[in-house]
Design an enzyme around this catalytic site. Structure first.
Site, PDB file in Angstrom:
ATOM      1  CB  SER A   1      14.114  23.345 -55.625  1.00 10.07           C
ATOM      2  OG  SER A   1      15.431  22.869 -55.898  1.00 10.07           O
TER       3      SER A   1
ATOM      4  CE1 TYR B   1      15.691  24.974 -50.747  1.00 14.41           C
ATOM      5  CE2 TYR B   1      16.389  23.433 -52.442  1.00 14.41           C
ATOM      6  CZ  TYR B   1      15.900  24.673 -52.079  1.00 14.41           C
ATOM      7  OH  TYR B   1      15.629  25.611 -53.036  1.00 14.41           O
TER       8      TYR B   1
END
Length: 247
Positions: A142, A156
């Site tokens: 990501s 995250y």
């Protein structure tokens, strides 16, 4: 030009929807037989299987919760058994839990680390027993692994940053066997989980240099290149497909 993957077999974890489904279909268009794992989206997984088969390729959907190491190992082994081999592993499955760090529960932390870090490791470990020369391991990270621009992303972001170390370590370990290992970091991508017309989409798109969200197909195109013969000398790399988000 379509990457030639004729005769290859690929496994895409979390491949029933969004970026994962886009990758599965792109690999099939390149000539690969494709298996996908899913946890809850059986109908969507069945649709991906049907679409892959319409392209003239074999397909397989496997229900597997990637938080369960045994389920991950079994999925990898089942692909190699039922489709006859394994050439490409795409670690795509992930959970996206955000919130103030002091409010995240222990269960939320455990599930994020289990799915986003342990599962790619376990899948790669299992796949390494099946992959031969020319094998590929591609993990989907990501953009926030490199740049966490909003509050609430600590957990995250940490889980995605860990994939850099995993990718580089595996690249060194598996390189002598002719297996490449790379990490693709998508930027904001238009999926049902993160729609380009969502409430915060304009602000998110504005952080990118291109001023827009990616499509799943644009992420999948990079994955397909990494899976093909033309990327045989590319390993241990972090490829940001993020529209300039991290520039």
């Amino acid at each position: 030009m379509t990457t030639k993957l004729d005769g290859k077999v690929a496994l895409v974890t979390g491949g029933s929807r969004g970026i994962g489904a886009g990758i599965a279909l792109r690999l099939a268009r390149g000539g690969a037989d494709v298996a996908v794992t899913y946890r809850d989206s059986a109908d969507r997984a069945a649709l991906v299987v049907k679409q892959v088969e319409t392209l003239g390729r074999r397909a397989l959907a496997i229900r597997a919760d990637c938080a369960d190491p045994a389920a991950v190992r079994d999925a990898v082994d089942r692909v190699a058994t039922e489709l006859g081999r394994l050439d490409i592993l795409v670690n795509n499955a992930a959970v996206f839990l955000v919130g103030p760090v002091e409010q995240l529960s222990a269960d939320e932390v455990e599930r994020t680390l289990a799915v986003n870090i342990r599962a790619p490791f376990v899948a790669a470990q299992a796949a390494a027993r099946h992959l031969g020369g020319g094998g590929r391991i591609i993990t989907i990270g990501s953009n926030v692994g490199e740049r966490a621009v909003f509050p609430g992303l600590s957990l995250y972001s940490m889980s995605k940053t860990a994939l850099v170390g995993l990718t580089r370590g595996l690249a060194r370990e598996l390189g002598p066997r002719g297996i490449t290992v790379n990490l693709v970091n998508p930027g904001p991508t238009d999926t049902d989980a993160n729609p380009a017309d969502g409430p915060n989409a304009a602000a998110i798109a504005g952080i990118t240099a291109l001023g827009r969200f990616a499509t799943p197909a644009e992420i999948a195109g990079t994955v397909a290149h990494l899976a093909g013969a033309e990327a045989a000398y590319l390993t241990g790399a972090v490829v940001n497909v993020d529209g300039g988000f991290t520039s």
